[in-house]
Design an enzyme around this catalytic site. Structure first.
Site, PDB file in Angstrom:
ATOM      1  N   GLN A 131       1.013  -1.166   0.076  1.00  0.00           N
ATOM      2  CA  GLN A 131       0.052  -0.008  -0.683  1.00  0.00           C
ATOM      3  C   GLN A 131       0.739   0.930  -0.019  1.00  0.00           C
ATOM      4  O   GLN A 131       1.929   1.802   0.976  1.00  0.00           O
ATOM      5  CB  GLN A 131      -0.959   0.308   1.161  1.00  0.00           C
ATOM      6  CG  GLN A 131      -1.450   1.084   1.610  1.00  0.00           C
ATOM      7  CD  GLN A 131      -0.635   1.952   2.077  1.00  0.00           C
ATOM      8  OE1 GLN A 131      -0.368   2.166   3.510  1.00  0.00           O
ATOM      9  NE2 GLN A 131      -1.549   3.851   2.488  1.00  0.00           N
ATOM     10  N   HIS A 282     -12.064   3.736   4.886  1.00  0.00           N
ATOM     11  CA  HIS A 282     -10.701   4.210   6.010  1.00  0.00           C
ATOM     12  C   HIS A 282     -11.182   3.360   7.431  1.00  0.00           C
ATOM     13  O   HIS A 282     -10.583   3.586   8.022  1.00  0.00           O
ATOM     14  CB  HIS A 282     -10.498   4.555   5.784  1.00  0.00           C
ATOM     15  CG  HIS A 282      -8.585   5.329   5.969  1.00  0.00           C
ATOM     16  ND1 HIS A 282      -7.841   5.341   4.966  1.00  0.00           N
ATOM     17  CD2 HIS A 282      -7.872   5.341   6.962  1.00  0.00           C
ATOM     18  CE1 HIS A 282      -7.245   5.380   5.416  1.00  0.00           C
ATOM     19  NE2 HIS A 282      -6.713   4.956   6.804  1.00  0.00           N
ATOM     20  N   ARG A 337      -8.958  -4.213  11.353  1.00  0.00           N
ATOM     21  CA  ARG A 337      -8.895  -4.273  13.060  1.00  0.00           C
ATOM     22  C   ARG A 337      -9.578  -5.933  13.301  1.00  0.00           C
ATOM     23  O   ARG A 337      -8.772  -5.756  14.303  1.00  0.00           O
ATOM     24  CB  ARG A 337     -10.516  -3.620  13.562  1.00  0.00           C
ATOM     25  CG  ARG A 337      -9.995  -1.990  13.073  1.00  0.00           C
ATOM     26  CD  ARG A 337     -11.019  -0.880  14.369  1.00  0.00           C
ATOM     27  NE  ARG A 337     -10.739   0.308  14.400  1.00  0.00           N
ATOM     28  CZ  ARG A 337     -11.858   1.317  12.568  1.00  0.00           C
ATOM     29  NH1 ARG A 337     -12.267   0.339  11.840  1.00  0.00           N
ATOM     30  NH2 ARG A 337     -11.479   2.077  12.959  1.00  0.00           N
TER      31      ARG A 337
HETATM   32  C1  LIG Z   1      -4.896   1.714  13.189  1.00  0.00           C
HETATM   33  C2  LIG Z   1      -5.219   1.231  11.543  1.00  0.00           C
HETATM   34  C3  LIG Z   1      -4.350   1.887  10.402  1.00  0.00           C
HETATM   35  C4  LIG Z   1      -4.439   1.689   9.856  1.00  0.00           C
HETATM   36  N1  LIG Z   1      -3.107   2.536   8.982  1.00  0.00           N
HETATM   37  C5  LIG Z   1      -3.522   2.488   7.325  1.00  0.00           C
HETATM   38  C6  LIG Z   1      -2.904   2.209   6.495  1.00  0.00           C
HETATM   39  O1  LIG Z   1      -1.469   3.258   6.728  1.00  0.00           O
HETATM   40  N2  LIG Z   1      -2.904   3.006   5.318  1.00  0.00           N
HETATM   41  C7  LIG Z   1      -4.241   2.498   4.941  1.00  0.00           C
HETATM   42  O2  LIG Z   1      -4.766   2.487   3.595  1.00  0.00           O
HETATM   43  N3  LIG Z   1      -5.628   1.711   5.495  1.00  0.00           N
HETATM   44  C8  LIG Z   1      -5.212   2.253   6.996  1.00  0.00           C
HETATM   45  N4  LIG Z   1      -5.915   1.568   7.699  1.00  0.00           N
HETATM   46  C9  LIG Z   1      -7.235   1.872   7.374  1.00  0.00           C
HETATM   47  C10 LIG Z   1      -7.606   0.176   6.896  1.00  0.00           C
HETATM   48  O3  LIG Z   1      -6.392  -0.306   5.641  1.00  0.00           O
HETATM   49  C11 LIG Z   1      -9.168  -0.427   6.299  1.00  0.00           C
HETATM   50  O4  LIG Z   1      -9.030   0.619   5.548  1.00  0.00           O
HETATM   51  C12 LIG Z   1      -9.834  -0.351   7.286  1.00  0.00           C
HETATM   52  O5  LIG Z   1      -8.974  -0.822   8.646  1.00  0.00           O
HETATM   53  C13 LIG Z   1     -11.014  -1.903   6.942  1.00  0.00           C
HETATM   54  O6  LIG Z   1     -11.703  -1.382   8.170  1.00  0.00           O
HETATM   55  P1  LIG Z   1     -11.675  -2.402   9.222  1.00  0.00           P
HETATM   56  O7  LIG Z   1     -10.885  -1.897  10.128  1.00  0.00           O
HETATM   57  O8  LIG Z   1     -13.206  -2.081   9.928  1.00  0.00           O
HETATM   58  O9  LIG Z   1     -11.551  -3.388   8.599  1.00  0.00           O
HETATM   59  C14 LIG Z   1      -5.590   2.059   8.771  1.00  0.00           C
HETATM   60  C15 LIG Z   1      -7.025   1.058   9.798  1.00  0.00           C
HETATM   61  C16 LIG Z   1      -6.417   0.810  11.461  1.00  0.00           C
HETATM   62  C17 LIG Z   1      -8.018   0.311  12.104  1.00  0.00           C
END
Ligand SMILES: Cc1cc2nc3c(=O)[nH]c(=O)nc-3n(C[C@H](O)[C@H](O)[C@H](O)COP(=O)(O)O)c2cc1C
Length: 399
Positions: A131, A282, A337
């Site tokens: 990513q 996100h 998560r």
């Molecule tokens: C702690 C955390 C850090 C994240 N960091 C990134 C990241 O660095 N880049 C990105 O594209 N998405 C990031 N995301 C979003 C995730 O890729 C994803 O879209 C999201 O967690 C999906 O929702 P869910 O947690 O309900 O499954 C992050 C999510 C969390 C929870």
């Protein structure tokens, strides 16, 4: 009985993670932004969808396997990029990547991970996606994707929904800042979690020192405590379609955009040669008024048709969520998560537990709805007027 044995679902893993992690770290992982409306809606969107079970179908030979971009995956799921696995567990990204490899699903390494792509490629195996947050200095991003390609990452995911830093008010309240600052509140928080301090923080400090953003371009590869390390990464206001054209020219593998929620953007992405679209808000962490991904999915999927692979993330906590997403046009989902909670509780074993729980739940939902394989999952499993559902792009409440 270990802590993992006492976890029967993702919420159990979440509660166990809450006990283990300092509050600042846990809330950084767990919470959304502003009033957390998007976070709640992601769940509500899935929960609103009601399924009909189909009776008297022999579902004994059912199979969750699928193909993603022409290669096999044991189920329609992959690990979302998160910059936080390395805070949940020592070298958490590596643990999570190994869990994905053993479950035969793809793993996405985030730009902001603390484990280098070289190490992941060498030690995790499995299918690897990378990513990218695009740097203001574009040349640095080009170097980064070249590095990912050299290391065998098969897909590049460009995140396009984080134009400006989101309002996550709990982070400053918890004294939890990125870059890390030793605020009195966070120091107290860490002191109250000696196990985390010993098993995560001290392990870094006694081996490599303060963790660094190992995948940042060389000039920015600084410890997580350095202001200079993150200052430029989130400057994405100038990111536009011309950039996507350049990335398409430079990246020879599968190209996906993460954070596409509108059909017109999806159609445009296809015109720019993108192979996959991730419908995502996100995880409710950015714009708090964002539509739930599961509600945005049908119209995006319909606009895309067979021309690209549509993937959904945000809110997946149960295997039935995957079945619902497939029925509404996704080829797979990403978990953020859910698998992070598992990693926080038991490293690789914890992440495997999370994947196993979701797989088992998905399998049961397939059986109840009479689906023997992912290709049999359609809107036919929904309760309610299907044509109205299709036109409204979501599933109706029972009438
Ligand atoms: C702690 C955390 C850090 C994240 N960091 C990134 C990241 O660095 N880049 C990105 O594209 N998405 C990031 N995301 C979003 C995730 O890729 C994803 O879209 C999201 O967690 C999906 O929702 P869910 O947690 O309900 O499954 C992050 C999510 C969390 C929870």
């Amino acid at each position: 009985m270990s802590a993992l044995d006492r976890c029967y679902n993702i919420n159990d893993l979440r509660l166990a993670a809450r006990r283990r992690l300092p509050r600042g770290v846990f809330e950084f992982v767990d919470r959304g932004s502003e009033d957390e409306v998007a976070l709640r809606n992601n769940r509500a969107g899935f929960e609103r969808i009601k399924l009909r079970h189909r009776a008297l179908v022999d579902v004994s030979g059912r199979n969750l396997a699928t193909t993603l971009f022409g290669k096999p995956a044991s189920m329609p799921m992959a690990i979302a990029p998160t910059g936080a696995a390395g805070l949940c567990w020592h070298e958490g990204e590596l643990e999570l990547a190994r869990a994905a490899a053993s479950a035969k699903i793809p793993f996405t390494l985030a730009t902001s991970a603390m484990t280098s792509m070289e190490k992941i490629a060498k030690e995790a195996g499995g299918r690897l996606w990378f990513q990218l947050y695009v740097w203001k200095q574009r040349e640095l991003s080009y170097q980064l994707i070249e590095r990912a390609h050299r290391n065998g990452f098969e897909a590049l995911i460009i995140t396009v929904d984080t134009i400006v830093p989101p309002n996550r008010e709990y982070n400053p309240r918890n004294g939890f800042m990125l870059p890390f600052h030793a605020t009195p509140r966070f120091i107290t928080d860490v002191a109250m979690h000696p196990q985390w301090s010993a098993r995560v923080l001290m392990k870094y400090l006694t081996t490599i020192g303060m963790p660094r953003y190992e995948n940042y371009p060389e000039p920015f590869r600084r410890p997580v405590t350095s202001d200079a390390s993150v200052r430029d990464v989130m400057r994405q206001e100038t990111l536009c379609w011309d950039d996507i054209r350049i990335f398409r020219d430079k990246w020879p593998g599968v190209l996906m955009l993460k954070g596409i929620n509108r059909p017109d953007d999806a159609v445009k992405a296809i015109e720019y040669g993108v192979d996959g679209l991730i419908v995502s808000n996100h995880g409710g962490r950015n714009m708090d008024s964002a539509v739930a991904s599961i509600d945005a999915l049908p119209e995006v999927a319909e606009a895309v048709g067979e021309r690209a692979t549509v993937i959904l993330d945000s809110g997946v906590r149960r295997g039935s969520d995957i079945v619902k997403a497939l029925a509404l046009g996704a080829k797979a989902v990403l978990t953020g998560r859910a698998t992070l909670y598992g990693t926080a509780v038991g490293g690789q074993a914890g992440a495997e537990k999370a994947i196993g729980v979701i797989r088992n739940e998905m399998d049961k939902t397939m059986a109840y709805t009479g689906c023997r394989g992912v290709e049999e999952v359609t809107t036919d499993i929904f309760f309610g007027d299907r044509e109205a559902n299709r036109l409204r792009g979501r599933v109706m409440e029972p009438v």
